[in-house]
Design an enzyme around this catalytic site. Sequence first.
Site, PDB file in Angstrom:
ATOM      1  N   ASP A 180       0.859  -1.190   0.000  1.00 56.42           N
ATOM      2  CA  ASP A 180       0.000   0.000   0.000  1.00 56.42           C
ATOM      3  C   ASP A 180       0.893   1.237   0.000  1.00 56.42           C
ATOM      4  OD1 ASP A 180      -2.269  -1.712   0.255  1.00 56.42           O
ATOM      5  OD2 ASP A 180      -1.909  -1.847   2.406  1.00 56.42           O
ATOM      6  N   LYS A 209     -11.002  -6.294  -3.432  1.00 52.16           N
ATOM      7  CA  LYS A 209     -12.208  -6.587  -2.625  1.00 52.16           C
ATOM      8  C   LYS A 209     -13.457  -6.503  -3.503  1.00 52.16           C
ATOM      9  CE  LYS A 209     -10.220  -5.483   1.842  1.00 52.16           C
ATOM     10  NZ  LYS A 209      -8.933  -4.854   1.438  1.00 52.16           N
ATOM     11  N   PRO A 262      -4.437 -10.633   7.627  1.00 48.72           N
ATOM     12  CA  PRO A 262      -3.862  -9.306   7.855  1.00 48.72           C
ATOM     13  C   PRO A 262      -4.075  -8.862   9.301  1.00 48.72           C
ATOM     14  CG  PRO A 262      -6.026  -9.076   6.873  1.00 48.72           C
ATOM     15  CD  PRO A 262      -5.795 -10.566   7.076  1.00 48.72           C
ATOM     16  N   GLY A 263      -3.578  -7.655   9.592  1.00 47.17           N
ATOM     17  CA  GLY A 263      -3.809  -7.084  10.925  1.00 47.17           C
ATOM     18  C   GLY A 263      -2.617  -7.252  11.852  1.00 47.17           C
ATOM     19  N   GLY A 311       1.055  -6.223  13.370  1.00 49.91           N
ATOM     20  CA  GLY A 311       1.872  -5.019  13.572  1.00 49.91           C
ATOM     21  C   GLY A 311       0.985  -3.825  13.844  1.00 49.91           C
ATOM     22  N   GLY A 331      -1.908  -7.172  15.795  1.00 51.38           N
ATOM     23  CA  GLY A 331      -1.534  -8.589  15.807  1.00 51.38           C
ATOM     24  C   GLY A 331      -0.028  -8.754  16.031  1.00 51.38           C
ATOM     25  N   GLY A 360       1.518  -5.029   6.132  1.00 50.93           N
ATOM     26  CA  GLY A 360       1.792  -3.799   5.405  1.00 50.93           C
ATOM     27  C   GLY A 360       2.806  -2.950   6.129  1.00 50.93           C
TER      28      GLY A 360
END
Length: 199
Positions: free
Chosen positions: A9, A58, A152-153, A155, A159, A175
């Site tokens: 991203d 998505k 995902p999620g 850092g 997570g 990311g």
Amino acid sequence: MNPVIVALDISLLKALDLVKMLREKVAGFKIGWELIFEGGISIVSEISRYGNVIVDLKVADVPHIANRVINKVIEKGACCAIVHGFLYPSLPRGENIYVLAKMTAPTLYDEVWERIIENVGEIRGFVLPGNQPEFISRARKILGCKYRIISPGIGAQGGQPGNALRAGADFEIVGRYVVENPDRVAEWTGLRPACFNTP
Ligand code: O7M
């Protein structure tokens, strides 16, 4: 190879540098709207030269339209693409399709995600929140090793590196935590996917 998919991203130039730097160290890269707007659809082919590419638009449309979009990115070299699980039961299906079934932030998925994963049919796997590993464990119990789980999620969204993998995920999607400091991929050293070796 660490069981990490880097979410690109970021700007095009930064993404290309990062991909070259991490190609041997991670399992793949996730490309979204931002990079495709900047680089055009050919960016999928360009980055596929260096590793597995998951295209994350998505997608959320009726199956015949969703399939047309997905086929375009697969033709460009992506291994797979992500669609919204709320489309169930009118989901596009196929071995290239990941279904987003529960998000890292609170959404209506929290009320229906189990129904989605229990009844989905022939797809590649699920996106489930890596910042909530208890749900990954539950999903893996329900699914066995029939489907991939990517999460995902990690850092920036709370997570801990490795926790989703230990709970049953195959790959963690990361990311900002890695973009800000690519040396952090070393934190996944020695960890393995729960069921599948490729994203
Ligand atoms: O690690 P981050 O927080 O910098 O980035 C997270 C990436 O995962 C970013 O590309 C998001 O679009 C994606 N993501 C979520 O953050 N939460 C979700 O519930 C689902 C996704 C995702 O990848 O969906 C396919």
